[in-house]
Design an enzyme around this catalytic site. Sequence first.
Site, PDB file in Angstrom:
ATOM      1  N   ASP A  42      -0.494  -1.455   4.870  1.00 21.68           N
ATOM      2  CA  ASP A  42       0.425  -0.118   3.806  1.00 21.68           C
ATOM      3  C   ASP A  42       0.283  -1.523   2.986  1.00 21.68           C
ATOM      4  O   ASP A  42       0.118  -0.393   2.129  1.00 21.68           O
ATOM      5  CB  ASP A  42       1.888  -0.510   4.330  1.00 21.68           C
ATOM      6  CG  ASP A  42       2.614  -0.116   5.286  1.00 21.68           C
ATOM      7  OD1 ASP A  42       2.275   1.246   4.571  1.00 21.68           O
ATOM      8  OD2 ASP A  42       3.132   0.141   5.905  1.00 21.68           O
ATOM      9  N   LEU A  43       0.343  -2.309   2.926  1.00 12.26           N
ATOM     10  CA  LEU A  43       0.175  -3.681   0.932  1.00 12.26           C
ATOM     11  C   LEU A  43      -1.168  -3.192   0.576  1.00 12.26           C
ATOM     12  O   LEU A  43      -1.424  -2.666  -0.589  1.00 12.26           O
ATOM     13  CB  LEU A  43       0.441  -4.971   1.006  1.00 12.26           C
ATOM     14  CG  LEU A  43       2.191  -4.811   1.620  1.00 12.26           C
ATOM     15  CD1 LEU A  43       2.005  -6.428   1.787  1.00 12.26           C
ATOM     16  CD2 LEU A  43       2.887  -4.328   0.556  1.00 12.26           C
TER      17      LEU A  43
END
Length: 402
Positions: free
Chosen positions: A173-174
């Site tokens: 995600d990051l």
Amino acid sequence: MTTMRNATVLDGLVVIDAGHVMAGPFCAMLLGDLGADVIKVERPGGDDTRRFGPPFVQGESAAFLAVNRNKRGVCLNLKTEEGRQLFRELVARADVVIENYTPGTMARLGLGYEDLRPLNPGLIYCSISGFGQTGPYRNRGGFDLVAQAMSGLISVTGHPDGPPTKVGVPLSDLGAGLYAAQAVLAAYIHRLRTGEGQHLDISLLEAAVSLTVWESASYFATEIVPPPMGSAHRLLAPYQVFPTAGDPIVIGVGNQRNWTRLCEALGREDLPHDERFSTNELRTRNQLELAEELSGTFKTRQASDWLGRLEAAGVPAGPVYDIEDVYQDPHLQERGMRVRLTHPHAGPVDHIGSPIHFSLTPVSYRRPAPLLGQHSEEILTWLGYSQAEITQLKDQGVVTCA
């Protein structure tokens, strides 16, 4: 406490954050930290992360607060034509749209890139999804855990004899959010040169695969599947966690000079002459034996003693921190990695500071995460709506105001 500044690199850039949960909102927050005017568009009920927890801070989700600073918030019901029209009016004034829904979701609402481009030919439209806008998996939902598993990250994380272990942070995600922010900035440079907008396609899976740098390089070179190695390095040794008489420490020996310095600091001048450890290639091949030799020596003194000796010798080393230790470290305090904003419900809320440091246009922390619909009236007024029209939209359930 970081002081507020006016001059930022993205002053005047308008970003519509139509994302949810993490990758999209994280990308938008990064742009907001650089000075962009980010307008977070939420559906009635709000972003799912508003309900993630515990922990909650005075009734507000810590998860939501963490990735939504530096944004104004508007709540629109995009299931209504009136709500979709308001979204189009926002897009007409915007530079960037960020969304991270399953491919096709925004298009089914008439709010995909091809739908919006005629309204704003210079629009930069960034789509983040689990598997991308094309390919056989495009319609699958995207979750960090799945991307970590399918990218190979889980297969190389943990200890050799342990179960499959995900990276401790939502790296897919990051990583996708970081790549998306980079892509938006590159597309913005292109638009400044040519006037052209474009559609950006970022996936969690590819972001995660791109981070398997050493592991993929090793596989490409040997066609041997790399296993997990605990804290050890695949290509360097010694480069891992070691026990001491107290807390563990990490040692990073990246070249032969550091290896010699380490042995001198440990009083182990015999090791450079040991044929098993004379070169990095041999040390890497004989990592278990090397770790056993070094661990026996490290266990004779406390961590603080070794760290002082290693620093004096110029050997890269450090303590193993937990999260509390991180924010108590004086170096990170001086570098501004903990900042505080005052939220209207939660009160003072601490945030991770930006790791970016400009000499002329500093990162800016201007707003805490918005309440649901906190700036709806302000944004509709900005679009030119009268108070009577705003009241009517509220009564019709098109707009929610805090």
